[in-house]
Each structure stands twice: as C-alpha cells, then as structure tokens.
Design an enzyme around this catalytic site. Sequence first.
Site, PDB file in Angstrom:
ATOM      1  N   LYS A   1       1.195   4.275  -2.997  1.00 59.10           N
ATOM      2  CA  LYS A   1       1.106   5.719  -2.747  1.00 59.10           C
ATOM      3  C   LYS A   1       2.411   6.409  -3.160  1.00 59.10           C
ATOM      4  O   LYS A   1       2.391   7.522  -3.704  1.00 59.10           O
ATOM      5  CB  LYS A   1       0.797   5.961  -1.269  1.00 59.10           C
ATOM      6  CG  LYS A   1      -0.585   5.435  -0.873  1.00 59.10           C
ATOM      7  CD  LYS A   1      -0.752   5.350   0.627  1.00 59.10           C
ATOM      8  CE  LYS A   1      -2.135   4.854   1.017  1.00 59.10           C
ATOM      9  NZ  LYS A   1      -2.256   4.496   2.427  1.00 59.10           N
TER      10      LYS A   1
ATOM     11  N   ASP B   1       0.840  -1.202   0.000  1.00 59.60           N
ATOM     12  CA  ASP B   1       0.000   0.000   0.000  1.00 59.60           C
ATOM     13  C   ASP B   1       0.881   1.261   0.000  1.00 59.60           C
ATOM     14  O   ASP B   1       0.627   2.216  -0.743  1.00 59.60           O
ATOM     15  CB  ASP B   1      -0.921  -0.042   1.240  1.00 59.60           C
ATOM     16  CG  ASP B   1      -1.785   1.190   1.355  1.00 59.60           C
ATOM     17  OD1 ASP B   1      -2.720   1.331   0.556  1.00 59.60           O
ATOM     18  OD2 ASP B   1      -1.518   2.027   2.249  1.00 59.60           O
TER      19      ASP B   1
HETATM   20  N1  HSE Z   1      -5.041   0.796   4.729  1.00 59.61           N
HETATM   21  C1  HSE Z   1      -4.641   2.127   4.470  1.00 59.61           C
HETATM   22  C2  HSE Z   1      -3.740   2.586   5.607  1.00 59.61           C
HETATM   23  C3  HSE Z   1      -5.863   3.006   4.371  1.00 59.61           C
HETATM   24  O1  HSE Z   1      -3.686   1.897   6.631  1.00 59.61           O
HETATM   25  O2  HSE Z   1      -3.071   3.592   5.485  1.00 59.61           O
HETATM   26  C4  HSE Z   1      -5.602   4.377   3.833  1.00 59.61           C
HETATM   27  O3  HSE Z   1      -5.060   4.340   2.538  1.00 59.61           O
END
Ligand code: HSE
Length: 431
Positions: A205, A201
């Site tokens: 980003k 994740d």
């Molecule tokens: N799962 C992501 C986090 C949610 O914990 O940052 C926000 O993008």
Amino acid sequence: MRTINLGLIGFGNVGSAVVRILQEKKPYFCSNIGLQLNLRKICDKNISSKRNVTVNKSLLTRDAAKVINDPQIDILIELMGGIHPAKEYITEALKKGKDVVTANKALLAQEGPELFALAADRRKNIYFEAAVGAGIPIIKALREGLVANKFSSIYGILNGTSNFILSKMSSDNCSFAQGLKEAKLKGFAERDPSLDIEGIDSAHKLILLTYLCFGRLVPLKDIFIEGISRISPSDINYAKELGFQIKLLAIAKKEYDGLEVRVHPTLIPKKHLLSSVGGVFNAIYVSSDLAGEILFYGPGAGQVSAASAVVADVVDLTRDIKAGLFRPTFNLLPDKSIKRLRSIDEFESRYYIRFNAVDKPGVLARISGILGKFGISIASVTQKERRKSRVVPIVMVIHEAKEKELRTALSMIDRLDAIKEKSVAIRIEDV
Ligand code: HSE
C-alpha cells in the site's frame, strides 16, 4: 442514457458486497446522478456456493474469457486477488479497450509500472481506491483534492490486522498469537496472514501512496520492512509507561536529497493523533506544502468498506466514459528534489531496546560498554523484575543513533553469554 456494462472477476467477500451495493443503489445512481450501470457478467472459480446476495444465474460463469472478450463490457472489476492470472486478465481487458477497477494492491505494487504504462498507452484507466485503506478515499484525495501540493511525508497505519493485534495486546494485555487468532476470525487478515504481520501488505500500500505523493514507484525490494511478530505485551506496556504507543507504521519521507521508504513497528508519542487509531482502523497522515498536515481515518479492512471504494471507482469511471474523458491515474512528475532512495543504514533515530539478560552483576555494564564503543548514548534504563540468575527484560531508550551502528552493536551484545534471546529494537519516530 447510455448504459455502462460491468464485468466482475472475483465473486468472493468483497465481490459479493459490490454486487449487493450495485443492486441496492441502482435506482439512486440512475435517478440522482444520472448513471445507468448494468452488471453483465460475474466470473468466479466457484459459482455454486451460497452468497449473501441473489443474482440471476445467467450472469455467472467460471470462464474469465467470457468477461474479458465481451465487447459490450466497458469496465472490468478485478477482485480475484493474486498476481497471476489477475495480471493477464487486466492486460487483456486494457488491450480490448476496457477500463479497470481493482483492489489488488500486491499486483499493482509489483506490476504497476507495466500495467499503468499499458493503460496510458491505450488511454484507459486503472482505478484502485480499495487497494489502500479500504473505504477511506485516500487515492482520490491525493489525485484530486491535493493535486496542487508537494508532499514531504506520509505516515500510514495501513494494515488493519496488525493494528487490530497491537490494539488488542494493548487493551487486553493478550499475547500476539491470541490477537492474531481473533483478527483471523474477524476476517481482516489476508489468506496468508504473514503478509499482514510481517509488514508486506503495508509495504504494497505504501508503494501506491509513495507513487501518488512523490511520483516514484519504489520496488518492494528497496523498502525496509519489519513486521510486528516480535513485539510482546511487555514492550507495549513499557512503551506506554514511557509515553508512547507502538504502531506498525508505513513511512515515506523526504530527508535532504533522498526519500526514505520503510515499514516497521514504531513508538509514537501517545499524544499524536495516530496513537489513538485503534482496532482495524487505518489512518494516513500526510504533510503537504499548501494544505498542511492532514489525517485520513477510517475502517481499513472489511468487505463492505472495500466494496464502497470499488463502487466509487466504478461511478467515477462511468462518469469519465460518459463524458469522453481520459484522466490518467498518475499525472504526477517525479519530485526532482529527490535524487535517490536513502538506505536504512543511513537512517538515524532514537530507539527503544529490550534486552533479555540474565540478572547478575556486571551485565548492564557490558551492554552499555558495547553501546558506548559505537558512540551510542543511553537516555534511560528500566529493569523492573529481580530474578537472581534468571532472565529478565532490561529496557533502554537511546538517544539518536545510526541504524547501522546500532545493529552492529546489538549483534555484539546478542553474542554475550548473559543475553538469552535476540534483542528487540523499535524505532522512536517524532511524527
Ligand atoms: N489484510 C488487510 C488488512 C485487508 O488487514 O488491512 C485490507 O487491505
């Protein structure tokens, strides 16, 4: 006053918060900033569950085509997540002349080149403020506020779940598993939490931030990614004693003629601002030639903060549509001084290393002998526990070493009889 019609696909956590904010702020948008917004259709697979917002039933549909093919809808808000069919829905919407707002970082990281090119071709926009740092307006700041700057580095704490777990382990001395359990209960984690804890994740980003700062859409496969699942509470405690905090950092930085793009647990000095970013908070620390070093900080996950960013994008696009403006999402040319992506093997750093070794004479000599063969110099060694012939942690800090050499040395050390568990090596970054 022209009404701008909105169609929403994805009426989940963030989607329902967006609907609620649009309802509550409608009079404000109309009277204070002169915008008439109308939510015309809401699509979700499940339209029968109770949500914390009331909507007219006639707006609800299970059929995405009713949103995409509705010629009255100006802006598609995609909050369903996932790659397919979200990609197809966005593609169709752009082709049908709609602008798009999405929070879908995985989709943009993977399919960004195609989608942004299509949007530019159709003179439409894809806005994605909620995809990075939830309500922190980092995308707008990079696109607009810092548009005159050249960037040299980005250091981001971009995953709220991982930061929450590391903070919990640090403050409560709890295990990784306990921290993760709590993050899931609080609803920060992705449906598949391995995306959070394995750094994917954050990498999604980082791809978007790197694109904005350096004009390059780096494919996920070219990013070095390591998660936090092997970090133990003892690593956090040793790091603290050494004057550091452990954070999952997403890093993009110029080094000579190359660009390093990586995500991994990192020891950063306790006195650095990023060290104090705790819990589900995110922070993005950018270095730029004109504005200098800037820190963006705020809640990085949560339905309302993400919804704040989605609504901000809707308002921005609405203003553009009304003004007849087309402002391409990315108007940056690639930074010409960057000739290539640097591979992780070239990377040089100080490291924190934890060996799990049987406590017997000669073990340390064998470890340091192997490190020495690779020219790796030890800065400090700590072995606190004394459990004769049992496994104890030996913690070392080493001076600058090449990642490739360190990895080879560690794989030799891990094959020693006295080493009972794969060693943990964490990079030390002088942010
Ligand atoms: N799962 C992501 C986090 C949610 O914990 O940052 C926000 O993008």
